[in-house]
Design a protein around this motif. Structure first.
Motif, PDB file in Angstrom:
ATOM      1  N   TRP A  52      -7.425  34.589-134.670  1.00  0.00           N
ATOM      2  CA  TRP A  52      -6.032  34.707-135.113  1.00  0.00           C
ATOM      3  C   TRP A  52      -5.144  33.678-134.442  1.00  0.00           C
ATOM      4  O   TRP A  52      -4.143  33.258-135.016  1.00  0.00           O
ATOM      5  CB  TRP A  52      -5.533  36.135-134.909  1.00  0.00           C
ATOM      6  CG  TRP A  52      -6.434  37.078-135.645  1.00  0.00           C
ATOM      7  CD1 TRP A  52      -7.268  38.012-135.103  1.00  0.00           C
ATOM      8  CD2 TRP A  52      -6.670  37.109-137.062  1.00  0.00           C
ATOM      9  NE1 TRP A  52      -7.998  38.637-136.090  1.00  0.00           N
ATOM     10  CE2 TRP A  52      -7.651  38.101-137.309  1.00  0.00           C
ATOM     11  CE3 TRP A  52      -6.159  36.409-138.147  1.00  0.00           C
ATOM     12  CZ2 TRP A  52      -8.113  38.412-138.583  1.00  0.00           C
ATOM     13  CZ3 TRP A  52      -6.615  36.710-139.421  1.00  0.00           C
ATOM     14  CH2 TRP A  52      -7.584  37.697-139.623  1.00  0.00           C
ATOM     15  N   ARG A  53      -5.511  33.236-133.262  1.00  0.00           N
ATOM     16  CA  ARG A  53      -4.771  32.149-132.610  1.00  0.00           C
ATOM     17  C   ARG A  53      -4.933  30.866-133.431  1.00  0.00           C
ATOM     18  O   ARG A  53      -3.996  30.093-133.577  1.00  0.00           O
ATOM     19  CB  ARG A  53      -5.283  31.961-131.180  1.00  0.00           C
ATOM     20  CG  ARG A  53      -4.572  30.911-130.405  1.00  0.00           C
ATOM     21  CD  ARG A  53      -3.258  31.436-129.843  1.00  0.00           C
ATOM     22  NE  ARG A  53      -2.673  30.404-129.005  1.00  0.00           N
ATOM     23  CZ  ARG A  53      -1.416  30.016-129.111  1.00  0.00           C
ATOM     24  NH1 ARG A  53      -0.612  30.590-129.968  1.00  0.00           N
ATOM     25  NH2 ARG A  53      -0.959  29.071-128.334  1.00  0.00           N
ATOM     26  N   GLY A  54      -6.116  30.651-133.976  1.00  0.00           N
ATOM     27  CA  GLY A  54      -6.349  29.487-134.835  1.00  0.00           C
ATOM     28  C   GLY A  54      -5.535  29.548-136.117  1.00  0.00           C
ATOM     29  O   GLY A  54      -5.027  28.540-136.588  1.00  0.00           O
ATOM     30  N   VAL A  55      -5.406  30.748-136.701  1.00  0.00           N
ATOM     31  CA  VAL A  55      -4.576  30.918-137.896  1.00  0.00           C
ATOM     32  C   VAL A  55      -3.128  30.569-137.554  1.00  0.00           C
ATOM     33  O   VAL A  55      -2.454  29.836-138.285  1.00  0.00           O
ATOM     34  CB  VAL A  55      -4.661  32.361-138.451  1.00  0.00           C
ATOM     35  CG1 VAL A  55      -3.665  32.581-139.576  1.00  0.00           C
ATOM     36  CG2 VAL A  55      -6.075  32.677-138.910  1.00  0.00           C
ATOM     37  N   GLU A 105     -10.150  20.030-136.989  1.00  0.00           N
ATOM     38  CA  GLU A 105     -10.978  19.228-136.089  1.00  0.00           C
ATOM     39  C   GLU A 105     -10.743  19.615-134.636  1.00  0.00           C
ATOM     40  O   GLU A 105     -11.690  19.787-133.867  1.00  0.00           O
ATOM     41  CB  GLU A 105     -10.718  17.738-136.262  1.00  0.00           C
ATOM     42  CG  GLU A 105     -11.571  16.927-135.315  1.00  0.00           C
ATOM     43  CD  GLU A 105     -11.647  15.462-135.645  1.00  0.00           C
ATOM     44  OE1 GLU A 105     -12.177  14.720-134.813  1.00  0.00           O
ATOM     45  OE2 GLU A 105     -11.185  15.054-136.725  1.00  0.00           O
ATOM     46  N   LYS A 106      -9.503  19.755-134.247  1.00  0.00           N
ATOM     47  CA  LYS A 106      -9.233  20.073-132.840  1.00  0.00           C
ATOM     48  C   LYS A 106      -9.762  21.461-132.484  1.00  0.00           C
ATOM     49  O   LYS A 106     -10.268  21.671-131.397  1.00  0.00           O
ATOM     50  CB  LYS A 106      -7.746  19.988-132.550  1.00  0.00           C
ATOM     51  CG  LYS A 106      -7.455  20.155-131.074  1.00  0.00           C
ATOM     52  CD  LYS A 106      -6.360  19.284-130.597  1.00  0.00           C
ATOM     53  CE  LYS A 106      -6.168  19.421-129.104  1.00  0.00           C
ATOM     54  NZ  LYS A 106      -4.802  19.120-128.731  1.00  0.00           N
ATOM     55  N   ARG A 107      -9.649  22.394-133.394  1.00  0.00           N
ATOM     56  CA  ARG A 107     -10.059  23.770-133.106  1.00  0.00           C
ATOM     57  C   ARG A 107     -11.580  23.932-133.158  1.00  0.00           C
ATOM     58  O   ARG A 107     -12.168  24.652-132.351  1.00  0.00           O
ATOM     59  CB  ARG A 107      -9.411  24.708-134.133  1.00  0.00           C
ATOM     60  CG  ARG A 107      -9.466  26.147-133.753  1.00  0.00           C
ATOM     61  CD  ARG A 107      -8.311  26.524-132.882  1.00  0.00           C
ATOM     62  NE  ARG A 107      -8.422  27.935-132.521  1.00  0.00           N
ATOM     63  CZ  ARG A 107      -8.037  28.405-131.366  1.00  0.00           C
ATOM     64  NH1 ARG A 107      -7.493  27.620-130.482  1.00  0.00           N
ATOM     65  NH2 ARG A 107      -8.167  29.665-131.099  1.00  0.00           N
ATOM     66  N   SER A 154      -4.857  23.971-130.147  1.00  0.00           N
ATOM     67  CA  SER A 154      -5.705  23.849-128.956  1.00  0.00           C
ATOM     68  C   SER A 154      -7.155  24.061-129.371  1.00  0.00           C
ATOM     69  O   SER A 154      -7.438  24.686-130.391  1.00  0.00           O
ATOM     70  CB  SER A 154      -5.297  24.884-127.898  1.00  0.00           C
ATOM     71  OG  SER A 154      -5.477  26.196-128.401  1.00  0.00           O
ATOM     72  N   LYS A 155      -8.039  23.536-128.545  1.00  0.00           N
ATOM     73  CA  LYS A 155      -9.460  23.742-128.820  1.00  0.00           C
ATOM     74  C   LYS A 155      -9.784  25.211-128.688  1.00  0.00           C
ATOM     75  O   LYS A 155      -9.191  25.920-127.879  1.00  0.00           O
ATOM     76  CB  LYS A 155     -10.313  22.946-127.834  1.00  0.00           C
ATOM     77  CG  LYS A 155     -10.309  21.477-128.097  1.00  0.00           C
ATOM     78  CD  LYS A 155     -11.313  20.802-127.204  1.00  0.00           C
ATOM     79  CE  LYS A 155     -11.311  19.330-127.536  1.00  0.00           C
ATOM     80  NZ  LYS A 155     -12.620  18.761-127.543  1.00  0.00           N
ATOM     81  N   ARG A 156     -10.709  25.650-129.477  1.00  0.00           N
ATOM     82  CA  ARG A 156     -11.136  27.051-129.381  1.00  0.00           C
ATOM     83  C   ARG A 156     -11.760  27.305-128.014  1.00  0.00           C
ATOM     84  O   ARG A 156     -11.576  28.340-127.401  1.00  0.00           O
ATOM     85  CB  ARG A 156     -12.121  27.362-130.499  1.00  0.00           C
ATOM     86  CG  ARG A 156     -12.390  28.825-130.606  1.00  0.00           C
ATOM     87  CD  ARG A 156     -13.095  29.136-131.878  1.00  0.00           C
ATOM     88  NE  ARG A 156     -13.220  30.581-132.021  1.00  0.00           N
ATOM     89  CZ  ARG A 156     -13.969  31.144-132.893  1.00  0.00           C
ATOM     90  NH1 ARG A 156     -14.655  30.418-133.741  1.00  0.00           N
ATOM     91  NH2 ARG A 156     -14.032  32.445-132.967  1.00  0.00           N
ATOM     92  N   VAL A 160     -12.105  21.915-121.884  1.00  0.00           N
ATOM     93  CA  VAL A 160     -11.777  20.488-121.856  1.00  0.00           C
ATOM     94  C   VAL A 160     -10.772  20.235-122.967  1.00  0.00           C
ATOM     95  O   VAL A 160     -10.991  20.617-124.117  1.00  0.00           O
ATOM     96  CB  VAL A 160     -13.038  19.618-122.090  1.00  0.00           C
ATOM     97  CG1 VAL A 160     -12.668  18.155-122.132  1.00  0.00           C
ATOM     98  CG2 VAL A 160     -14.080  19.888-121.022  1.00  0.00           C
ATOM     99  N   GLN A 161      -9.670  19.592-122.611  1.00  0.00           N
ATOM    100  CA  GLN A 161      -8.660  19.252-123.606  1.00  0.00           C
ATOM    101  C   GLN A 161      -8.244  17.807-123.407  1.00  0.00           C
ATOM    102  O   GLN A 161      -8.206  17.310-122.278  1.00  0.00           O
ATOM    103  CB  GLN A 161      -7.438  20.156-123.488  1.00  0.00           C
ATOM    104  CG  GLN A 161      -7.730  21.576-123.868  1.00  0.00           C
ATOM    105  CD  GLN A 161      -6.459  22.394-123.971  1.00  0.00           C
ATOM    106  OE1 GLN A 161      -5.380  21.961-123.643  1.00  0.00           O
ATOM    107  NE2 GLN A 161      -6.604  23.610-124.449  1.00  0.00           N
ATOM    108  N   TRP A 162      -7.938  17.145-124.509  1.00  0.00           N
ATOM    109  CA  TRP A 162      -7.432  15.785-124.425  1.00  0.00           C
ATOM    110  C   TRP A 162      -6.297  15.626-125.412  1.00  0.00           C
ATOM    111  O   TRP A 162      -6.212  16.338-126.406  1.00  0.00           O
ATOM    112  CB  TRP A 162      -8.542  14.774-124.651  1.00  0.00           C
ATOM    113  CG  TRP A 162      -9.160  14.797-126.013  1.00  0.00           C
ATOM    114  CD1 TRP A 162     -10.124  15.635-126.452  1.00  0.00           C
ATOM    115  CD2 TRP A 162      -8.844  13.946-127.104  1.00  0.00           C
ATOM    116  NE1 TRP A 162     -10.427  15.369-127.757  1.00  0.00           N
ATOM    117  CE2 TRP A 162      -9.655  14.328-128.183  1.00  0.00           C
ATOM    118  CE3 TRP A 162      -7.958  12.901-127.283  1.00  0.00           C
ATOM    119  CZ2 TRP A 162      -9.594  13.693-129.411  1.00  0.00           C
ATOM    120  CZ3 TRP A 162      -7.904  12.265-128.510  1.00  0.00           C
ATOM    121  CH2 TRP A 162      -8.731  12.670-129.554  1.00  0.00           C
ATOM    122  N   LEU A 163      -5.398  14.701-125.089  1.00  0.00           N
ATOM    123  CA  LEU A 163      -4.213  14.482-125.903  1.00  0.00           C
ATOM    124  C   LEU A 163      -3.927  12.993-125.985  1.00  0.00           C
ATOM    125  O   LEU A 163      -3.673  12.349-124.962  1.00  0.00           O
ATOM    126  CB  LEU A 163      -3.006  15.212-125.295  1.00  0.00           C
ATOM    127  CG  LEU A 163      -1.674  15.000-125.979  1.00  0.00           C
ATOM    128  CD1 LEU A 163      -1.692  15.652-127.360  1.00  0.00           C
ATOM    129  CD2 LEU A 163      -0.560  15.577-125.142  1.00  0.00           C
TER     130      LEU A 163
END
Length: 179
Positions: A52-55, A105-107, A154-156, A160-163
């Motif tokens: 639901w966060r992805g939605v 793609e990010k998720r 944000s990634k699921r 690791v996160q990149w911006l």
């Protein structure tokens, strides 16, 4: 099973394109179908996974792209190539499509993002072929969508996160890792 559903959903976006894209009107219809399908996948895939966060993040990304695009359309009055109105800049179909693709793609990674970006690119090309936009309109729409998707999703797996970032003096990538 989810991979099969996702593959079928993304693949089905390509089916109407060849049949419809025989005229300017056909290109316009094909771009609307592809955009709507891509946005539906951006909301549907997280929902199927109970993410639901992805939605929510898909909604924020597509909504932000819409708001920025509409704001520019009403500020910059560029005539469409077909002369139908003065809301050519930037392309709303393209910004929504790239926002959905970037969110996916990010998720979920490149395996979902690559086909989504191919569909988004088709939307951009078809808007030019339909004589609804100039190439610059589509490129700016793609940048708006891509930016909103990457910034608001944000990634699921958030270890690791990149911006990506850029300013008048250069650009780069910021990365963070959680242990």
């Amino acid at each position: 099973m989810r991979r099969i559903l996702l593959s079928a959903a993304l693949s089905s976006l390509f089916l109407p394109a060849p049949a419809l894209a025989l005229s300017h009107h056909g290109w316009s219809q094909a771009s609307s179908i592809a955009r709507d399908g891509l946005v539906a996948v951006a909301f549907g895939l997280p929902a199927i996974n109970g993410d639901w966060r992805g939605v929510e993040q898909s909604g924020l990304s597509v909504g932000a792209a819409f708001a920025v695009t509409e704001g520019l359309k009403y500020t910059i009055h560029e005539r469409r190539p077909d002369g139908s109105d003065n809301k050519s800049f930037p392309s709303g179909h393209t910004s929504a499509s790239f926002a959905a693709a970037a969110s996916l793609e990010k998720r979920y990674g490149w395996r979902v993002g690559l086909p989504a970006h191919i569909v988004a690119a088709f939307v951009g090309v078809s808007r030019v072929e339909a004589k609804k936009h100039f190439v610059g309109d589509v490129l700016v729409g793609a940048a708006i969508g891509e930016g909103s998707g990457w910034l608001l999703t944000s990634k699921r797996d958030a270890r690791v996160q990149w911006l990506p970032w850029g300013d008048a003096h250069g650009g780069g990538v910021s990365a963070g890792m959680r242990f």
